[in-house]
Design a protein around this motif. Sequence first.
Motif, PDB file in Angstrom:
ATOM      1  N   ALA A 293      32.461  45.196  29.098  1.00 50.44           N
ATOM      2  CA  ALA A 293      32.884  46.724  29.408  1.00 50.44           C
ATOM      3  C   ALA A 293      34.277  46.624  29.922  1.00 50.44           C
ATOM      4  N   ILE A 294      35.472  47.126  29.213  1.00 50.08           N
ATOM      5  CA  ILE A 294      36.729  46.834  29.658  1.00 50.08           C
ATOM      6  C   ILE A 294      36.869  47.502  31.478  1.00 50.08           C
ATOM      7  N   ALA A 295      36.142  48.600  31.324  1.00 46.17           N
ATOM      8  CA  ALA A 295      36.124  49.277  32.775  1.00 46.17           C
ATOM      9  C   ALA A 295      35.323  48.437  33.874  1.00 46.17           C
TER      10      ALA A 295
ATOM     11  N   ARG B  40      38.437  48.326  39.784  1.00 43.32           N
ATOM     12  CA  ARG B  40      39.476  48.123  40.730  1.00 43.32           C
ATOM     13  C   ARG B  40      39.012  47.464  42.185  1.00 43.32           C
ATOM     14  N   THR B  41      37.799  47.935  42.590  1.00 42.93           N
ATOM     15  CA  THR B  41      37.180  47.391  43.796  1.00 42.93           C
ATOM     16  C   THR B  41      36.989  46.073  43.707  1.00 42.93           C
TER      17      THR B  41
ATOM     18  N   ALA C 139      38.885  43.085  45.843  1.00 45.89           N
ATOM     19  CA  ALA C 139      38.436  41.708  46.543  1.00 45.89           C
ATOM     20  C   ALA C 139      38.999  40.519  46.167  1.00 45.89           C
ATOM     21  N   ILE C 140      38.967  40.181  44.943  1.00 42.42           N
ATOM     22  CA  ILE C 140      39.424  38.865  44.288  1.00 42.42           C
ATOM     23  C   ILE C 140      40.867  38.484  44.809  1.00 42.42           C
ATOM     24  N   PHE C 141      41.944  39.776  44.713  1.00 43.07           N
ATOM     25  CA  PHE C 141      43.293  39.373  45.129  1.00 43.07           C
ATOM     26  C   PHE C 141      43.237  39.213  46.677  1.00 43.07           C
TER      27      PHE C 141
END
Length: 436
Positions: free
Chosen positions: A218-220, A225-226, A230-232
């Motif tokens: 699922a693209i969403a 965003r959350t 966290a990854i960035f």
Amino acid sequence: MSSYPSNLLHRFLQLAIVNIISNLLVPIAGLLDVAFLGHLTEIRHLAGVAIATVIFNYLYWTFGFLRMGTTGMTAQAIGRNDPEAVRMIALRNGGIAIAIGILILIFQTPLQTLGFALLSATPEVKASGQAFYNALIWGAPATLVNFVLIGWFLGRSQSGKVLLLSAVSNIANVTLDYLFVVKWGWASTGAGASTALAQYLMLCVGLFMSRDIFGQVAIAQLFDRTELKAIFTLNRDLLIRTLALISTFAIFTNVSSTLGTTVLTVNTLLLQVVTFSAYFIDGFAFATETLAGTYYQSRSHLIRLLKIAGIHCVSVGILFAIVFITFPTALFQLLTNHQSILGEIQHFTGWLLPVLGFGAIAYLLDGYFLGLTAGRSLRISSLWATFVGFLPIAVFATVLRSSHLLWLGLTTFMLVRAVTLAIQVPLTFQLKAAKN
């Protein structure tokens, strides 16, 4: 939550041993690469590859967060029995790796211009280095995605797959090197092409072994965003941490060069010992990283893991130091036959004990906090170590032209890393999710 192993020591050693073997394949393959180039008629090709490798070391070490961040996040998802999160971590970080790899290809010309402008070499040597760069740069996307795959397999405690990937890459690299460099005479271009192609072969094998991550997405969910934030955030902290570490060793080498050829040679040889011992210590640190992430919700397991890892890491670091301090001439004769260097190096081998002793603790805790995805702690620790532990003493070493002071700076760098991380360990036992 996943069930905890009845024998944590057994699992730790199992992971560590496979990691160590995988790590050792890298320098062995590197030595064979050097041997192929070193036996060519013109030595400029070997020298050119050596200077171009400096650029790629900076480039790829900078993006090492792709491996480190993936391991910790994956291990934590495994620890809380969340297979979908495990899959999403691989896909998100893989996407980031592909994007960065494509950007590197787009900006390969300015990166080459800047990199070689900062390196000192004759026009002939630079030409060979640029030929190596032009071939190897095309392997950037595969190399970065391989970072993610290795981190993902480590996070899933699948060190055997990491070993297989390392074997595939290095055997392919050596085989293609022989074909391109020795048989076809492509010189430095062949060396770069063989490494790039080996990375793509490794990628194909890695994707086949991780084919369970593909499927309906699922693209969403993929662009949540959350999760992306966290990854960035983690990757940013790990990037800063890595740049601080790279800069410290780069400054150490640059200051060594200002103190004369003999000092530079001696310090380079001693750093080779530090690097070689790190292949072993990192094997234990990687195991710590995997298990800390998997059992981050268990205070008792984290404490036991630190005790087990601490004993092994410090023992290996001190053992390497003692062996080289005890038999300096016999061992360093394997690396050089210059008697002046062998005579001088004996005055500095004593520094291996504190550097490797404190360094082993720093490597261990680095793995521990990586497993907990505590990027902020790692960022702050590395900045303190570089700017407070190392740089002031390095300045004095430059002014007073003292190599001993320079080694003191590297010792305090390792000590500050170890101490600043150690004082934060008790806080990791107080996580709201922690359970005895």
